[in-house]
Design a protein around this motif. Structure first.
Motif, mmCIF file in Angstrom:
data_model
loop_
_atom_site.group_PDB
_atom_site.id
_atom_site.type_symbol
_atom_site.label_atom_id
_atom_site.label_comp_id
_atom_site.label_asym_id
_atom_site.label_seq_id
_atom_site.Cartn_x
_atom_site.Cartn_y
_atom_site.Cartn_z
ATOM 1 N N LEU A 10 72.575 38.007 -18.105
ATOM 2 C CA LEU A 10 73.134 38.006 -16.754
ATOM 3 C C LEU A 10 72.578 36.855 -15.915
ATOM 4 O O LEU A 10 73.305 36.271 -15.096
ATOM 5 N N GLN A 11 71.318 36.513 -16.107
ATOM 6 C CA GLN A 11 70.737 35.370 -15.399
ATOM 7 C C GLN A 11 71.484 34.083 -15.775
ATOM 8 O O GLN A 11 71.824 33.271 -14.911
ATOM 9 N N VAL A 12 71.726 33.905 -17.059
ATOM 10 C CA VAL A 12 72.443 32.699 -17.527
ATOM 11 C C VAL A 12 73.857 32.683 -16.966
ATOM 12 O O VAL A 12 74.346 31.639 -16.495
ATOM 13 N N ILE A 13 74.526 33.823 -16.972
ATOM 14 C CA ILE A 13 75.883 33.913 -16.412
ATOM 15 C C ILE A 13 75.860 33.562 -14.919
ATOM 16 O O ILE A 13 76.708 32.807 -14.429
ATOM 17 N N GLY A 14 74.892 34.095 -14.186
ATOM 18 C CA GLY A 14 74.779 33.801 -12.754
ATOM 19 C C GLY A 14 74.578 32.328 -12.486
ATOM 20 O O GLY A 14 75.192 31.750 -11.590
ATOM 21 N N ILE A 15 73.736 31.687 -13.279
ATOM 22 C CA ILE A 15 73.480 30.254 -13.112
ATOM 23 C C ILE A 15 74.741 29.458 -13.428
ATOM 24 O O ILE A 15 75.095 28.507 -12.724
ATOM 25 N N LEU A 16 75.450 29.828 -14.479
ATOM 26 C CA LEU A 16 76.694 29.123 -14.828
ATOM 27 C C LEU A 16 77.747 29.278 -13.733
ATOM 28 O O LEU A 16 78.502 28.336 -13.440
ATOM 29 N N VAL A 17 77.814 30.452 -13.126
ATOM 30 C CA VAL A 17 78.793 30.667 -12.054
ATOM 31 C C VAL A 17 78.417 29.834 -10.825
ATOM 32 O O VAL A 17 79.292 29.290 -10.144
ATOM 33 N N ILE A 18 77.120 29.687 -10.542
ATOM 34 C CA ILE A 18 76.704 28.831 -9.419
ATOM 35 C C ILE A 18 77.081 27.384 -9.688
ATOM 36 O O ILE A 18 77.583 26.683 -8.806
ATOM 37 N N LEU A 35 75.499 35.500 -7.014
ATOM 38 C CA LEU A 35 74.353 36.187 -6.419
ATOM 39 C C LEU A 35 74.350 37.668 -6.786
ATOM 40 O O LEU A 35 73.279 38.246 -7.028
ATOM 41 N N SER A 36 75.512 38.268 -6.863
ATOM 42 C CA SER A 36 75.592 39.674 -7.268
ATOM 43 C C SER A 36 75.088 39.854 -8.693
ATOM 44 O O SER A 36 74.317 40.782 -8.984
ATOM 45 N N VAL A 37 75.513 38.970 -9.573
ATOM 46 C CA VAL A 37 75.078 39.051 -10.975
ATOM 47 C C VAL A 37 73.570 38.824 -11.066
ATOM 48 O O VAL A 37 72.856 39.534 -11.794
ATOM 49 N N LEU A 38 73.055 37.836 -10.328
ATOM 50 C CA LEU A 38 71.617 37.562 -10.366
ATOM 51 C C LEU A 38 70.805 38.739 -9.820
ATOM 52 O O LEU A 38 69.782 39.126 -10.404
ATOM 53 N N PHE A 39 71.246 39.315 -8.712
ATOM 54 C CA PHE A 39 70.509 40.452 -8.150
ATOM 55 C C PHE A 39 70.589 41.675 -9.066
ATOM 56 O O PHE A 39 69.613 42.413 -9.201
ATOM 57 N N TYR A 40 71.724 41.883 -9.701
ATOM 58 C CA TYR A 40 71.839 42.992 -10.650
ATOM 59 C C TYR A 40 70.903 42.765 -11.838
ATOM 60 O O TYR A 40 70.262 43.693 -12.336
ATOM 61 N N SER A 41 70.821 41.527 -12.282
ATOM 62 C CA SER A 41 69.912 41.195 -13.362
ATOM 63 C C SER A 41 68.464 41.488 -12.960
ATOM 64 O O SER A 41 67.701 42.070 -13.744
ATOM 65 N N LEU A 42 68.100 41.112 -11.751
ATOM 66 C CA LEU A 42 66.741 41.393 -11.276
ATOM 67 C C LEU A 42 66.508 42.899 -11.154
ATOM 68 O O LEU A 42 65.420 43.396 -11.473
ATOM 69 N N TYR A 43 67.506 43.616 -10.698
ATOM 70 C CA TYR A 43 67.404 45.079 -10.608
ATOM 71 C C TYR A 43 67.134 45.676 -11.992
ATOM 72 O O TYR A 43 66.271 46.544 -12.160
#
Length: 159
Positions: A10-18, A35-43
């Motif tokens: 999910l972190q990689v997906i979030g970075i690619l979307v940014i 940001l939603s994907v990154l925060f979900y990943s952190l959660y």
């Protein structure tokens, strides 16, 4: 399956979307998704792995995301999606109207109230003019006292 695989994915997906947001104008929609994907990943990291791992992921996000955004902007500057042509004076591009200095010391009549900007007729041409802050009624004789950039500055003439 290892518990850190999904959050890392999910972190990689979030970075690619940014990075995609840099190249695809979505009016912030892709940023919200990233940001939603990154925060979900952190959660997921904080709840399934450990607080220490969550802090490491958060630190990496804080350190890497600005670097990736700057890197993406530099790539965008060199990509075919960006404007390559520079507008210059040699190509005949002028950012300011030419010949306004010719109106210096000419007289005319204010067409509208100048408070402090408005319209005036000078040398049989209707022009946008400004005053130095004073109010001038319509149909008042004026004189051009200065030209600054695209502005023609006028004052009342003393008759």
């Amino acid at each position: 399956m290892k518990p850190y695989i999904l959050p890392l994915f999910l972190q990689v997906i979030g970075i690619l979307v940014i990075i995609a947001e840099i190249f695809i104008p979505s009016f912030g929609l892709l940023t919200v998704i990233a940001l939603s994907v990154l925060f979900y990943s952190l959660y997921l990291v904080f709840t399934t792995i450990s607080t220490t791992a969550g802090m490491i992921f958060t630190g990496l996000d804080i350190a890497l995301l600005p670097v990736l955004i700057i890197f993406g902007m530099k790539i965008l500057a060199r990509s075919p999606l960006s404007l390559k042509r520079e507008l210059s004076k040699q190509d005949g591009v002028a950012s300011q109207r030419q010949g306004l200095e010719d109106y210096m010391h000419m007289t005319g009549i204010s067409v509208t109230d100048l408070r402090p900007s408005g319209m005036a007729v000078i040398n049989s041409q209707r022009l946008d003019v400004v005053t130095d802050g004073e109010y001038i009624d319509a149909d008042t004789p004026i004189v051009v006292t200065g030209v600054k950039g695209n502005q023609i500055i006028v004052e009342k003439t003393l008759i």
